[in-house]
Design a protein around this motif. Structure first.
Motif, PDB file in Angstrom:
ATOM      1  N   LYS A  60       0.835  -1.195   0.000  1.00 30.36           N
ATOM      2  CA  LYS A  60       0.000   0.000   0.000  1.00 30.36           C
ATOM      3  C   LYS A  60       0.875   1.252   0.000  1.00 30.36           C
ATOM      4  CE  LYS A  60      -3.692  -2.580   0.445  1.00 30.36           C
ATOM      5  NZ  LYS A  60      -4.637  -2.744  -0.683  1.00 30.36           N
ATOM      6  N   GLY A  61       0.218   2.399  -0.182  1.00 34.19           N
ATOM      7  CA  GLY A  61       0.939   3.665  -0.128  1.00 34.19           C
ATOM      8  C   GLY A  61       1.359   4.152  -1.497  1.00 34.19           C
ATOM      9  N   ASN A  62       2.365   5.033  -1.502  1.00 37.83           N
ATOM     10  CA  ASN A  62       2.879   5.609  -2.746  1.00 37.83           C
ATOM     11  C   ASN A  62       3.831   4.611  -3.398  1.00 37.83           C
ATOM     12  OD1 ASN A  62       4.070   7.078  -4.795  1.00 37.83           O
ATOM     13  ND2 ASN A  62       4.224   8.968  -3.605  1.00 37.83           N
ATOM     14  N   LEU A  63       3.280   3.757  -4.240  1.00 38.88           N
ATOM     15  CA  LEU A  63       4.074   2.664  -4.812  1.00 38.88           C
ATOM     16  C   LEU A  63       5.143   3.169  -5.767  1.00 38.88           C
ATOM     17  CD1 LEU A  63       1.418  -0.141  -5.436  1.00 38.88           C
ATOM     18  CD2 LEU A  63       2.786   0.341  -3.400  1.00 38.88           C
ATOM     19  N   ASN A  64       4.877   4.257  -6.477  1.00 40.00           N
ATOM     20  CA  ASN A  64       5.894   4.802  -7.375  1.00 40.00           C
ATOM     21  C   ASN A  64       7.113   5.292  -6.607  1.00 40.00           C
ATOM     22  OD1 ASN A  64       4.676   4.294  -9.830  1.00 40.00           O
ATOM     23  ND2 ASN A  64       3.632   6.272  -9.918  1.00 40.00           N
ATOM     24  N   GLN A  65       6.887   5.948  -5.468  1.00 37.45           N
ATOM     25  CA  GLN A  65       8.002   6.427  -4.665  1.00 37.45           C
ATOM     26  C   GLN A  65       8.760   5.262  -4.039  1.00 37.45           C
ATOM     27  OE1 GLN A  65       9.211   9.644  -4.388  1.00 37.45           O
ATOM     28  NE2 GLN A  65      10.913   8.514  -3.447  1.00 37.45           N
ATOM     29  N   GLU A  66       8.006   4.275  -3.546  1.00 36.16           N
ATOM     30  CA  GLU A  66       8.659   3.102  -2.962  1.00 36.16           C
ATOM     31  C   GLU A  66       9.458   2.354  -4.023  1.00 36.16           C
ATOM     32  OE1 GLU A  66       7.627  -0.880  -0.285  1.00 36.16           O
ATOM     33  OE2 GLU A  66       6.113   0.682  -0.558  1.00 36.16           O
ATOM     34  N   ALA A  67       8.899   2.272  -5.236  1.00 36.82           N
ATOM     35  CA  ALA A  67       9.612   1.617  -6.332  1.00 36.82           C
ATOM     36  C   ALA A  67      10.901   2.362  -6.659  1.00 36.82           C
ATOM     37  CB  ALA A  67       8.714   1.557  -7.572  1.00 36.82           C
ATOM     38  N   ARG A  68      10.829   3.689  -6.687  1.00 33.40           N
ATOM     39  CA  ARG A  68      12.012   4.501  -6.954  1.00 33.40           C
ATOM     40  C   ARG A  68      13.084   4.255  -5.894  1.00 33.40           C
ATOM     41  NH1 ARG A  68      12.965  10.330  -8.896  1.00 33.40           N
ATOM     42  NH2 ARG A  68      10.857  10.235  -9.726  1.00 33.40           N
ATOM     43  N   ASP A  69      12.654   4.220  -4.618  1.00 29.50           N
ATOM     44  CA  ASP A  69      13.600   3.998  -3.519  1.00 29.50           C
ATOM     45  C   ASP A  69      14.234   2.617  -3.599  1.00 29.50           C
ATOM     46  OD1 ASP A  69      12.972   6.508  -2.567  1.00 29.50           O
ATOM     47  OD2 ASP A  69      11.551   5.791  -1.048  1.00 29.50           O
ATOM     48  N   GLU A  70      13.412   1.594  -3.869  1.00 29.71           N
ATOM     49  CA  GLU A  70      13.938   0.228  -3.960  1.00 29.71           C
ATOM     50  C   GLU A  70      14.950   0.102  -5.096  1.00 29.71           C
ATOM     51  OE1 GLU A  70      11.278  -3.026  -4.179  1.00 29.71           O
ATOM     52  OE2 GLU A  70      10.441  -2.715  -2.168  1.00 29.71           O
ATOM     53  N   LEU A  71      14.626   0.666  -6.242  1.00 28.79           N
ATOM     54  CA  LEU A  71      15.516   0.550  -7.397  1.00 28.79           C
ATOM     55  C   LEU A  71      16.817   1.316  -7.185  1.00 28.79           C
ATOM     56  CD1 LEU A  71      12.906   0.839 -10.283  1.00 28.79           C
ATOM     57  CD2 LEU A  71      14.192  -1.198  -9.617  1.00 28.79           C
ATOM     58  N   THR A  72      16.742   2.430  -6.459  1.00 24.53           N
ATOM     59  CA  THR A  72      17.964   3.176  -6.133  1.00 24.53           C
ATOM     60  C   THR A  72      18.871   2.335  -5.253  1.00 24.53           C
ATOM     61  OG1 THR A  72      16.805   5.304  -6.284  1.00 24.53           O
ATOM     62  CG2 THR A  72      18.875   5.261  -5.049  1.00 24.53           C
ATOM     63  N   THR A  73      18.275   1.711  -4.234  1.00 23.81           N
ATOM     64  CA  THR A  73      19.056   0.841  -3.352  1.00 23.81           C
ATOM     65  C   THR A  73      19.621  -0.345  -4.112  1.00 23.81           C
ATOM     66  OG1 THR A  73      17.732   1.455  -1.419  1.00 23.81           O
ATOM     67  CG2 THR A  73      18.960  -0.605  -1.278  1.00 23.81           C
ATOM     68  N   GLU A  74      18.827  -0.931  -5.000  1.00 22.14           N
ATOM     69  CA  GLU A  74      19.301  -2.083  -5.768  1.00 22.14           C
ATOM     70  C   GLU A  74      20.425  -1.695  -6.729  1.00 22.14           C
ATOM     71  OE1 GLU A  74      16.258  -4.390  -7.652  1.00 22.14           O
ATOM     72  OE2 GLU A  74      15.202  -4.729  -5.759  1.00 22.14           O
ATOM     73  N   ALA A  75      20.375  -0.474  -7.256  1.00 26.62           N
ATOM     74  CA  ALA A  75      21.461  -0.016  -8.120  1.00 26.62           C
ATOM     75  C   ALA A  75      22.769   0.063  -7.339  1.00 26.62           C
ATOM     76  CB  ALA A  75      21.122   1.349  -8.725  1.00 26.62           C
ATOM     77  N   LEU A  76      22.688   0.550  -6.103  1.00 32.11           N
ATOM     78  CA  LEU A  76      23.873   0.602  -5.236  1.00 32.11           C
ATOM     79  C   LEU A  76      24.379  -0.816  -4.954  1.00 32.11           C
ATOM     80  CD1 LEU A  76      22.667   3.296  -2.675  1.00 32.11           C
ATOM     81  CD2 LEU A  76      24.467   3.600  -4.386  1.00 32.11           C
ATOM     82  N   LYS A  77      23.447  -1.717  -4.670  1.00 37.71           N
ATOM     83  CA  LYS A  77      23.829  -3.101  -4.382  1.00 37.71           C
ATOM     84  C   LYS A  77      24.493  -3.744  -5.598  1.00 37.71           C
ATOM     85  CE  LYS A  77      20.311  -4.199  -0.889  1.00 37.71           C
ATOM     86  NZ  LYS A  77      19.121  -5.042  -0.583  1.00 37.71           N
TER      87      LYS A  77
END
Length: 317
Positions: A60-77
Motif C-alpha cells: 500500500k501507499g505511494n508505490l511509485n516512490q517506494e519503487a524509486r527507492d527500492e531501485l535506487t538501493t538495488e542499483a547501489l547493491k
C-alpha cells in the motif's frame, strides 16, 4: 540469511496473489530517466515495473516512490556486487525462477504470462531474484570480514579441555578448478561451452591428467587451488565437493567467468587448532539462529547500505 528471508517473503506474496490478476497487460511507460545512481540511469519504465511488482505483493501507499527507492538501493547493491564479483550467474537465477514456478504448481509459460500481464515482466523479476540472492553473499562476506561469530584460540582450547582434550575433526579437500571461459560480451555461447565442460568432466579421472585431456579445447583454464577444510569451502560448491568422491569432479556451474567444475584431487581427516576454531565458530553461528541473529543481520545490512549511499552520487531528475 536475512536477504534470503526477504526474497522468500516477496515470492510467497506474489504467489498468493497471482491467481487474482486480470488479463489486461500494463502498458510500457516511456523510457525517461528519473534517477541516476553513480552514472547508472533508472527510467520511469523501470519504476513502473517495480510498482507493478509491489502491487502484486499487495503493498500500500505511494508505490511509485517506494519503487524509486527500492531501485535506487538495488542499483547501489548491484554496483557493489560487481565490484566484489559476487553477482550470481544466469544459470542460478534461472534455476531459482524455475523452482518458484514448480513450487507454486505453474509451468514457466504460465509464470511468464502472469508476470507479463501484471506489468512486472519475467526479466524484471529475475533481476530482482539475482540481487536478492547475491546480496546474501555480500552480507556473509561482510560479516566474516568484520569478525562474525568467531572463537578465539583460548576459547577453543577451553572447549577441548571440557571435552576430554579431544579436538574436533574435519575433512580437508585438495581441489582443482576447471573453467571453460565465456566472455561477458558473448554469453550466447554458454550452452555450447556447458556441453564441452560436461564432455571433459565425463573423462575426468584425477587431477594429474586434467591438462592433458583438456589439450585441443580452446579457452580452458585449469587451476590447482590447493587445500580447503570443509568449513572453508565456498557455499556454492560446498555440498557438491562433500558429495564428490576423490578422483571425480563436481557437476558444472555457470558463473561470471563461464562454465566451471571442481576436481576433488584428494581428501583426508584433519584435527588441529585451526580446525577447532572453525568448527566451534560454525557451531556457535548455527546456535544463534534466532531473532537476535536476524536483528544483527538487519543492522549489518542497514549500515552497509548507508555507507554505499554516503559515497554515491545520486541524482533525482
Amino acid at each position: 540469511m536475512m536477504a534470503r528471508k526477504h526474497l522468500l517473503v516477496a515470492l510467497i506474496a506474489a504467489a498468493l496473489t497471482s491467481t487474482l490478476l486480470g488479463g489486461t497487460a500494463v502498458p510500457a511507460a516511456a523510457s525517461e530517466v528519473k534517477v541516476i545512481v553513480n552514472g547508472i540511469p533508472i527510467t520511469d519504465y523501470d519504476i513502473t515495473k517495480r510498482a507493478a511488482f509491489l502491487k502484486l505483493q499487495k503493498k500500500k501507499g505511494n508505490l511509485n516512490q517506494e519503487a524509486r527507492d527500492e531501485l535506487t538501493t538495488e542499483a547501489l547493491k548491484r554496483q557493489e556486487l560487481k565490484r566484489l564479483n559476487l553477482l550470481v550467474s544466469d544459470g542460478e537465477v534461472n534455476d531459482a525462477y524455475a523452482r518458484f514456478a514448480t513450487n507454486n504448481k505453474m509451468s514457466l509459460d504460465q509464470l511468464n504470462t502472469i508476470l507479463d500481464k501484471s506489468g512486472v515482466t519475467s526479466t524484471h523479476f529475475k533481476e530482482f531474484i539475482r540481487i536478492q540472492m547475491s546480496w546474501g553473499r555480500a552480507l556473509s562476506t561482510r560479516n566474516k570480514s568484520q569478525g562474525g561469530v568467531r572463537v578465539s584460540e583460548q576459547e577453543a582450547v577451553q572447549r577441548m579441555l571440557k571435552d576430554g582434550g579431544k579436538k574436533p575433526v574435519s575433512t580437508e579437500y585438495k581441489l582443482q578448478q576447471v573453467i571453460f571461459v565465456v566472455p561477458a560480451n558473448n554469453r550466447g555461447i554458454l550452452a555450447k561451452r556447458r556441453a564441452e565442460a560436461n564432455a571433459l568432466r565425463a573423462r575426468f579421472n584425477g587431477c594429474e591428467n586434467t591438462r592433458e585431456i583438456a589439450k585441443g579445447t580452446l579457452d580452458v583454464t585449469v587451476l590447482d587451488l590447493g587445500k580447503f577444510v570443509e568449513q572453508e569451502l565456498p557455499p556454492e560448491w560446498s555440498k557438491q565437493v562433500i558429495s564428490t568422491p576423490v578422483g571425480q569432479a563436481t557437476t558444472t556451474l555457470d558463473t561470471g567467468k563461464g562454465v566451471e567444475f571442481l576436481g576433488v584431487c584428494a581428501s583426508r581427516q584433519v584435527s588441529d587448532d585451526r580446525v577447532a576454531r572453525m568448527v566451534f565458530s560454525q557451531e556457535d553461528a548455527a546456535a544463534t539462529g534466532d531473532g537476535k541473529k536476524d536483528a544483527t543481520a538487519e543492522a549489518v545490512d542497514k549500515k552497509y547500505i548507508e555507507e554505499l549511499r554516503s559515497k554515491a552520487k545520486i541524482v533525482n531528475e
